[in-house]
Design an enzyme around this catalytic site. Structure first.
Site, PDB file in Angstrom:
ATOM      1  N   HIS A 101       0.865  -1.184   0.000  1.00  0.00           N
ATOM      2  CA  HIS A 101       0.000   0.000   0.000  1.00  0.00           C
ATOM      3  C   HIS A 101       0.901   1.233   0.000  1.00  0.00           C
ATOM      4  O   HIS A 101       1.659   1.444   0.946  1.00  0.00           O
ATOM      5  CB  HIS A 101      -0.887   0.018   1.248  1.00  0.00           C
ATOM      6  N   ASP A 137      -8.993  -4.725  -1.965  1.00  0.00           N
ATOM      7  CA  ASP A 137      -8.276  -4.954  -0.700  1.00  0.00           C
ATOM      8  C   ASP A 137      -8.539  -3.878   0.347  1.00  0.00           C
ATOM      9  O   ASP A 137      -8.614  -2.698   0.055  1.00  0.00           O
ATOM     10  CB  ASP A 137      -6.774  -5.049  -0.938  1.00  0.00           C
ATOM     11  N   ASP A 147       2.079  -7.091   2.445  1.00  0.00           N
ATOM     12  CA  ASP A 147       0.952  -6.249   2.853  1.00  0.00           C
ATOM     13  C   ASP A 147       1.466  -4.973   3.553  1.00  0.00           C
ATOM     14  O   ASP A 147       0.870  -4.495   4.523  1.00  0.00           O
ATOM     15  CB  ASP A 147      -0.015  -7.020   3.764  1.00  0.00           C
TER      16      ASP A 147
END
Lengths: 316, 424
Positions: B62, B152, B304
């Site tokens: 991210h 997500d 992640d």
């Protein structure tokens, strides 16, 4: 008698009171013994000692509370502390200021003890890591309510002269109850057997790992317990389908007149308040001779005086 | 005609089942030769005692841009990536606004190029606004360079929307990366278990993850879309995927470093750096994830990487955001979880960190085959160091591994034939 703050020679070294889980049995006994000496103060015509003169105590309540807050206020005043009452409904997030910022601002005014009530579990611990003042947890989410736990222990000890060996049932919405957790830790540490009673939806099996007996049939244990601590039923649990109706809850888990007849004759009945009369407890039981409910409130004051006094001593 | 020669290293390229001492010549941004005596080059790196691997790939990060640039940007994220040895990353579309248009896809690709540190590929949203109601322009985004599709942060809750998404993506042979969490069981702050009971925190039961995996596997059984399960965290999730693979279903899965090393016990003390979604589970779940990596049920490793501001992570546990940094300490953490205890050897680790992810996202990467993009990571497998979040290139500091003593580190990261990063 404790008239001034004596910082030496105590068995209490903690700056904060965050939970009963972290206390030793000796520390718990020491608080209860200290509360004993403070209880006497309330019987005097001048109900005040100078123990915390010149100290500042802040009640920081981020969640509704009547009795806990009044109890802490009165306790601080009886110890001659200066008291600031601060309340902020809703989370600090919604206000745009974090809890830590709020606390740092309060602390910047020179406070010694912050008593915090907050809807988020862990908020007292968070505070204790971020500021220099002593922190007393007055209830953090579903985590713990240590002074309630202590006053429950105090009240049971006063009634029976001991705690070890007693069987205590805590009944109701265990999953969401900080009182149940604090009671559980405290009672286990002092040698009592704790039976948690409630519907499977409000009493997960994981409580067994915390040392409790988990029971879903109130009637199966009603005749064997020395103390029954009834928790408050929250209406919003119906919306989240944790039980179908209040009526059914009362049928299965209420301390009704019928159930009461099957209790031990000297059973002691407690409730942390506020009560839903006729739902988790029948009025005549709540108001009867075996009820310790108002004694709990009275003892709460002495216990909170003791806690304020002890954490202040550890600060210096 | 820029040339870069890496000498004396051990070339470790699982895509070619290659593990031998050799030199590697990069020329004009491509792999030119592997062998001995490859001649002169503009730049020479001595890799004696080091591993020379295809550039590491992380298909799940991210980077917060656009929208939350104070947490991370494509520039800071790319800098963090190469510092961790990653040459290629796929960034999730839960930005503000989400990556759900061709323009947004274009923006990420251009910004990645402008920064010029790492290959940052965009993952497009499955549904408009990531709201799970209407399909986003998957075809257009696919054409413009979106490498996968995901909502997500949330799973696609509605079964009929998910079915359509699987059918639609099948048309482009695009992969759906699902955040598996049954919404009605979510909403907690940590794993539902003994620790959450003790802490008084609302729990996220493992069934939240398992239900959505099971549902999607059923939905996809006849459709056969390329379906990828993100950040696996529970024992039964691994088992569901294992069985689906035995049945020949089209499914892949990834696991993150924290789900291989930490448990819900770490949440005691309410340190929000241990708060992520899916949450830290039990020791049995960790063991199952490790076993899943070992037997090939889990296809690749992905961090992640989820940066958050310190002030957000300073909130009460229930109110703090989910997320943990990953890129800059992932390699040694995988080593600690998988290689040091003997679960997998180094070549398998590199496979899981390179070609495996490339296959899932259909990236033409993850190999040192002649003519391939010159993305290379040079790793010192024996280097002992201490993770220090204050040295991170990421803009954020939400890393519970701060202070851990670890072994293994990327010492140079080469992207497109250019050295993007070296360790001091």
């Amino acid at each position: 008698m404790i008239e001034t703050l004596n910082t030496s020679s105590t068995a209490w070294k903690r700056k904060h009171l965050l939970s009963l889980e972290e206390l030793t049995a000796n520390e718990i006994r020491f608080v209860l013994d200290t509360a004993d000496s403070f209880k006497e103060v309330s019987t005097r015509s001048v109900k005040k000692v100078p123990a915390l003169r010149g100290r500042v105590v802040v009640n920081a309540f981020f969640e509704d509370s009547t009795r806990t807050r009044m109890s802490f206020s009165l306790a601080a005043q009886r110890l001659s502390a200066d008291l600031i009452d601060f309340s902020e409904k809703g989370s600090s997030v919604s206000k745009g200021e974090t809890l830590i910022d709020t606390a740092r601002n309060i602390e910047a005014m020179g406070v010694d003890v912050i008593v915090i009530r907050h809807s988020a579990a862990g908020s007292a611990e968070l505070l204790s890591r971020s500021i220099k003042a002593s922190v007393i947890n007055a209830g953090d989410g579903a985590h713990e309510h240590p002074t309630q736990g202590l006053l429950d222990l105090y009240t049971i000890r006063e009634r029976f002269g001991k705690i070890a060996g007693l069987k205590i049932a805590i009944v109701g919405d265990i999953a969401n109850s900080r009182v149940a957790r604090s009671d559980l830790w405290g009672l286990k540490k002092l040698g009592a057997e704790v039976i948690l009673v409630g519907p499977t939806t409000l009493l997960p099996k994981s409580f067994e790992s915390l040392g409790a007996r988990v029971v879903h049939d109130f009637d199966s244990v009603i005749g064997e317990v020395d103390v029954i601590n009834m928790l408050r039923v929250q209406n919003e649990r119906i919306k989240s389908s944790q039980f179908p109706t209040v009526r059914e809850f009362t049928n299965l888990f209420g301390l009704t007149s019928d159930r009461f007849t099957r209790c031990k004759p000297d059973v002691f009945v407690m409730h942390p308040g506020p009560m839903n009369r006729g739902i988790e407890i029948s009025s005549h039981i709540a108001d009867g001779p075996q009820s310790g409910i108002l004694t709990q409130v009275t003892n709460g004051l002495a216990v909170r005086m003791a806690v304020l006094y002890l954490v202040s001593g550890a600060t210096t | 005609m820029a040339t870069l020669l890496i000498t004396n290293g051990t070339i470790l390229d699982p895509s070619q089942k290659l593990e031998r001492k050799a030199d590697l010549l990069l020329k004009d941004g491509k792999v030119a030769a592997i062998g001995q005596d490859l001649g002169k080059a503009d730049q020479v790196i001595d890799a004696s005692g080091l591993l020379v691997t295809p550039g590491l790939i992380d298909i799940h990060v991210h980077f917060r841009e656009p929208g939350d640039e104070e947490e991370e940007t494509i520039a800071s994220g790319a800098a963090a990536a190469v510092a961790g040895g990653f040459t290629t990353v796929c960034c999730m579309p839960n930005t503000k606004p989400p990556l759900e248009t061709e323009a947004a896809i274009e923006f990420v690709l251009r910004e990645s190029q402008r920064v010029g540190l790492a290959n940052v590929y965009p993952v497009g949203a499955i549904t408009k606004g990531r709201e799970g109601k209407e399909l986003a322009e998957i075809g257009s985004m696919n054409e413009r360079g979106a490498v996968a599709f995901s909502d997500d942060g949330v799973g696609v809750a509605d079964a009929s929307v998910m079915r359509k998404a699987l059918q639609y993506c099948r048309m482009f042979d695009a992969v759906i990366m699902q955040h598996c969490e049954e919404h009605s069981l979510g909403g907690g702050a940590m794993h539902a278990g003994v620790v959450s009971t003790s802490l008084g925190l609302p729990g996220i039961p493992p069934e939240a993850e398992q239900l959505m995996i099971a549902r999607d596997l059923l939905l996809n059984r006849k459709i056969g879309c390329r379906y990828h399960v993100q950040h696996i965290s529970t024992e039964w999730s691994v088992e569901l995927i294992r069985r689906a693979k035995q049945n020949g279903q089209s499914v892949t899965a990834e696991v993150a470093p924290h789900h291989l090393l930490l448990t819900d016990e770490n949440c005691r003390g309410y340190d929000t750096n241990y708060k992520m979604n899916p949450p830290l589970r039990t020791a049995a779940d960790v063991a199952a994830c490790v076993a899943g990596v070992k037997d090939g049920t889990l296809d690749c490793l992905a961090t992640d990487h989820a940066p958050h501001l310190a002030e957000e992570k300073e909130l009460e546990f229930a109110n703090a955001p989910f997320g943990i940094l990953g890129l800059e300490c992932a390699l040694p953490l995988y080593v600690k979880a998988l290689v040091t205890p003997g679960h997998i050897p180094w070549p398998r680790l590199i496979e899981l960190m390179t070609v495996a992810g490339a296959k899932i996202a259909k990236l033409n990467k993850g190999t040192l085959a002649i003519g391939a993009d010159a993305d290379v990571t040079i790793i010192d497998p024996n280097l002992k160091w201490t993770i220090d979040k204050n040295q991170f290139r990421s803009k954020s500091r939400n890393c519970p591994f701060h202070g851990w003593d670890v072994q293994g580190r990327a010492v140079a990261t080469i992207v497109g034939g250019r050295v993007s990063w070296t360790l001091r």
